[in-house]
Write a protein that holds these residues in place. Structure first.
Motif, PDB file in Angstrom:
ATOM      1  N   SER A  65       0.817  -1.201   0.000  1.00 10.46           N
ATOM      2  CA  SER A  65       0.000   0.000   0.000  1.00 10.46           C
ATOM      3  C   SER A  65       0.865   1.271   0.000  1.00 10.46           C
ATOM      4  CB  SER A  65      -0.919  -0.043   1.229  1.00 10.46           C
ATOM      5  OG  SER A  65      -1.642   1.133   1.336  1.00 10.46           O
ATOM      6  N   GLU A  66       1.897   1.285   0.844  1.00  5.18           N
ATOM      7  CA  GLU A  66       2.773   2.463   0.905  1.00  5.18           C
ATOM      8  C   GLU A  66       3.493   2.688  -0.432  1.00  5.18           C
ATOM      9  OE1 GLU A  66       2.710  -0.002   3.023  1.00  5.18           O
ATOM     10  OE2 GLU A  66       2.639   0.745   5.094  1.00  5.18           O
ATOM     11  N   LEU A  67       3.961   1.595  -1.016  1.00  7.74           N
ATOM     12  CA  LEU A  67       4.674   1.722  -2.294  1.00  7.74           C
ATOM     13  C   LEU A  67       3.732   2.161  -3.413  1.00  7.74           C
ATOM     14  CD1 LEU A  67       6.896  -1.486  -1.957  1.00  7.74           C
ATOM     15  CD2 LEU A  67       7.773   0.858  -2.071  1.00  7.74           C
ATOM     16  N   ALA A  68       2.518   1.623  -3.398  1.00 14.39           N
ATOM     17  CA  ALA A  68       1.552   2.002  -4.442  1.00 14.39           C
ATOM     18  C   ALA A  68       1.208   3.483  -4.344  1.00 14.39           C
ATOM     19  CB  ALA A  68       0.292   1.145  -4.333  1.00 14.39           C
ATOM     20  N   SER A  69       1.183   3.980  -3.132  1.00 16.63           N
ATOM     21  CA  SER A  69       0.851   5.380  -2.929  1.00 16.63           C
ATOM     22  C   SER A  69       1.943   6.304  -3.510  1.00 16.63           C
ATOM     23  CB  SER A  69       0.664   5.587  -1.423  1.00 16.63           C
ATOM     24  OG  SER A  69       0.440   6.911  -1.136  1.00 16.63           O
ATOM     25  N   VAL A  70       3.200   5.968  -3.285  1.00 22.95           N
ATOM     26  CA  VAL A  70       4.297   6.739  -3.900  1.00 22.95           C
ATOM     27  C   VAL A  70       4.265   6.587  -5.420  1.00 22.95           C
ATOM     28  CG1 VAL A  70       6.784   7.067  -4.063  1.00 22.95           C
ATOM     29  CG2 VAL A  70       5.788   6.420  -1.883  1.00 22.95           C
ATOM     30  N   CYS A  71       4.030   5.371  -5.863  1.00 25.23           N
ATOM     31  CA  CYS A  71       4.002   5.111  -7.305  1.00 25.23           C
ATOM     32  C   CYS A  71       2.912   5.951  -7.978  1.00 25.23           C
ATOM     33  CB  CYS A  71       3.775   3.617  -7.544  1.00 25.23           C
ATOM     34  SG  CYS A  71       4.016   3.120  -9.255  1.00 25.23           S
ATOM     35  N   ALA A  72       1.751   6.049  -7.342  1.00 22.71           N
ATOM     36  CA  ALA A  72       0.649   6.851  -7.898  1.00 22.71           C
ATOM     37  C   ALA A  72       1.110   8.289  -8.128  1.00 22.71           C
ATOM     38  CB  ALA A  72      -0.545   6.829  -6.948  1.00 22.71           C
ATOM     39  N   LYS A  73       1.829   8.823  -7.156  1.00 26.49           N
ATOM     40  CA  LYS A  73       2.271  10.210  -7.277  1.00 26.49           C
ATOM     41  C   LYS A  73       3.262  10.388  -8.425  1.00 26.49           C
ATOM     42  CE  LYS A  73       3.977  14.247  -5.205  1.00 26.49           C
ATOM     43  NZ  LYS A  73       4.539  15.037  -4.150  1.00 26.49           N
ATOM     44  N   ILE A  74       4.193   9.464  -8.533  1.00 26.47           N
ATOM     45  CA  ILE A  74       5.204   9.558  -9.595  1.00 26.47           C
ATOM     46  C   ILE A  74       4.553   9.385 -10.971  1.00 26.47           C
ATOM     47  CG2 ILE A  74       7.318   8.507 -10.518  1.00 26.47           C
ATOM     48  CD1 ILE A  74       8.139   7.860  -7.598  1.00 26.47           C
ATOM     49  N   CYS A  75       3.657   8.415 -11.084  1.00 22.16           N
ATOM     50  CA  CYS A  75       2.932   8.226 -12.361  1.00 22.16           C
ATOM     51  C   CYS A  75       2.181   9.495 -12.746  1.00 22.16           C
ATOM     52  CB  CYS A  75       1.919   7.084 -12.244  1.00 22.16           C
ATOM     53  SG  CYS A  75       2.663   5.440 -12.177  1.00 22.16           S
ATOM     54  N   GLU A  76       1.552  10.115 -11.792  1.00 22.57           N
ATOM     55  CA  GLU A  76       0.756  11.299 -12.088  1.00 22.57           C
ATOM     56  C   GLU A  76       1.644  12.445 -12.595  1.00 22.57           C
ATOM     57  OE1 GLU A  76      -2.417  11.570  -9.295  1.00 22.57           O
ATOM     58  OE2 GLU A  76      -2.486  13.758  -9.559  1.00 22.57           O
ATOM     59  N   GLU A  77       2.776  12.649 -11.944  1.00 21.91           N
ATOM     60  CA  GLU A  77       3.656  13.743 -12.389  1.00 21.91           C
ATOM     61  C   GLU A  77       4.267  13.432 -13.749  1.00 21.91           C
ATOM     62  OE1 GLU A  77       5.926  16.118  -9.907  1.00 21.91           O
ATOM     63  OE2 GLU A  77       4.703  15.772  -8.115  1.00 21.91           O
ATOM     64  N   CYS A  78       4.574  12.176 -13.982  1.00 24.96           N
ATOM     65  CA  CYS A  78       5.114  11.805 -15.293  1.00 24.96           C
ATOM     66  C   CYS A  78       4.044  12.006 -16.369  1.00 24.96           C
ATOM     67  CB  CYS A  78       5.610  10.354 -15.267  1.00 24.96           C
ATOM     68  SG  CYS A  78       6.488   9.866 -16.772  1.00 24.96           S
ATOM     69  N   GLY A  79       2.812  11.591 -16.060  1.00 27.50           N
ATOM     70  CA  GLY A  79       1.710  11.791 -17.000  1.00 27.50           C
ATOM     71  C   GLY A  79       1.484  13.269 -17.303  1.00 27.50           C
ATOM     72  N   ASN A  80       1.531  14.107 -16.274  1.00 28.55           N
ATOM     73  CA  ASN A  80       1.334  15.546 -16.476  1.00 28.55           C
ATOM     74  C   ASN A  80       2.398  16.151 -17.391  1.00 28.55           C
ATOM     75  OD1 ASN A  80      -0.977  15.770 -14.939  1.00 28.55           O
ATOM     76  ND2 ASN A  80       0.146  16.196 -13.031  1.00 28.55           N
ATOM     77  N   GLU A  81       3.629  15.702 -17.237  1.00 29.60           N
ATOM     78  CA  GLU A  81       4.706  16.199 -18.110  1.00 29.60           C
ATOM     79  C   GLU A  81       4.504  15.686 -19.540  1.00 29.60           C
ATOM     80  OE1 GLU A  81       7.286  18.282 -17.688  1.00 29.60           O
ATOM     81  OE2 GLU A  81       8.073  17.907 -19.706  1.00 29.60           O
ATOM     82  N   CYS A  82       4.264  14.401 -19.669  1.00 31.56           N
ATOM     83  CA  CYS A  82       4.160  13.795 -21.013  1.00 31.56           C
ATOM     84  C   CYS A  82       3.003  14.372 -21.817  1.00 31.56           C
ATOM     85  CB  CYS A  82       4.004  12.276 -20.903  1.00 31.56           C
ATOM     86  SG  CYS A  82       5.567  11.445 -20.524  1.00 31.56           S
ATOM     87  N   LYS A  83       1.895  14.621 -21.158  1.00 38.02           N
ATOM     88  CA  LYS A  83       0.723  15.054 -21.937  1.00 38.02           C
ATOM     89  C   LYS A  83       0.923  16.432 -22.566  1.00 38.02           C
ATOM     90  CE  LYS A  83      -2.288  17.272 -18.566  1.00 38.02           C
ATOM     91  NZ  LYS A  83      -3.488  17.209 -17.737  1.00 38.02           N
ATOM     92  N   GLN A  84       1.937  17.190 -22.112  1.00 35.90           N
ATOM     93  CA  GLN A  84       2.232  18.498 -22.717  1.00 35.90           C
ATOM     94  C   GLN A  84       2.946  18.399 -24.059  1.00 35.90           C
ATOM     95  OE1 GLN A  84       4.205  21.196 -19.932  1.00 35.90           O
ATOM     96  NE2 GLN A  84       3.355  19.999 -18.238  1.00 35.90           N
ATOM     97  N   HIS A  85       3.390  17.207 -24.407  1.00 40.79           N
ATOM     98  CA  HIS A  85       4.154  17.055 -25.656  1.00 40.79           C
ATOM     99  C   HIS A  85       3.327  16.292 -26.692  1.00 40.79           C
ATOM    100  CE1 HIS A  85       7.669  18.534 -23.516  1.00 40.79           C
ATOM    101  NE2 HIS A  85       7.377  17.689 -22.547  1.00 40.79           N
TER     102      HIS A  85
END
Lengths: 109, 109, 109, 109
Positions: A65-85
């Motif tokens: 659960s703890e790892l999934a929670s960090v992973c969610a945050k990293i995925c979200e920031e990566c998605g936010n960056e990628c969608k700009q291109h």
């Protein structure tokens, strides 16, 4: 089989890792690499944490659960960056990241 | 897409990693853990190198062949250990390891 | 302590991993990122294999020699790329890579 | 140098990873492996997250605080398990884990 309940998430993590690694690779081949620097950086972060969580879930980690929670945050920031291109690899990566962020968040809850 | 030609191998590596991590987890729950010590050790080695090679292929590593060659050897030794144990998780792990060793060898050649 | 004989190599791997990750990070901040694309790619390859081998040696992997041999090759190619660039982080990274390649080769022999 | 402020933590993570991997290795050689099963499992969890965070800090990850927070939790649980066992490798591992948990917590705060 202890990791059976995690199979869906493991598959999503795997797809996200693949999309991020492909995007990393493709960004380094673009004409304007400088514009992709943030994307390259976050693609590595995101591929690495997705690969890590896949491994950890597969071995029945007590910290899912703890790892999934960090992973969610990293995925979200990566998605936010990628969608700009506009590159196809960035758009596909953003989709994979947002899907993975959602599933990780639901799993962590 | 640079990693498309690697998709089949990536899937096999993924299945092998999953089988090894499940076997690692299940061995630690067996009554006679001591008998499984070699299996536990090799399951970790094998899961880790398969996960590593998956990541590396996905990002278009220039060292695919060298890494696949080491991976083949580790898969083979893990398979040899696992097939000596009757547990279902060990037998399944051995199958996944031998399949992965074969594909890695063919890929490296 | 099973990994004591590996302590020197583990330290060198650690320094190389650190130099590569710092170079990766710094290359992404350079003005001409495009010129650094090969460096960025190889820095990740090299940091990842050094980190992997560190872990593997620490847990007494039976595959130390095979892994060190692949690591030597990756360090050497990363060093060759880095030494072509004048940035301080590239030159330091090249030094760390060549030192690590030498020690890995000697260890694998 | 972006990772200079992280040097102290990176060193502590490295020592903790080493202690956990050595403990993992040594537990698998003990007479009563079954009694060490929890330790073996947590040693792997802890070594892996410490190695991961080392890499991530070295490359200037934007997620240092979140990762350190998870790492602190894993180190603490690994330390709690290890300190229950009299083996020298377990006691040393517990010390390294508690030290690392403290530094990760302080860093994350």
């Amino acid at each position: 089989m202890p990791h059976e309940q995690h199979t869906a998430l493991i598959n999503t993590l795997h797809e996200c890792m693949e999309a991020c690694n492909h995007c990393f690779d493709a960004c380094l081949e673009e004409d304007d690499v400088k514009m992709m620097a943030g994307c390259i950086r976050l693609d590595r972060e995101c591929a690495d944490i997705c690969g890590y969580l896949e491994q950890a879930l597969g071995r029945g980690t007590p910290f899912a659960s703890e790892l999934a929670s960090v992973c969610a945050k990293i995925c979200e920031e990566c998605g936010n960056e990628c969608k700009q291109h506009d590159h196809d690899h960035c758009q596909k990566c953003a989709d994979a990241c947002f899907k993975c962020a959602e599933e990780c968040k639901r799993f962590a809850a």
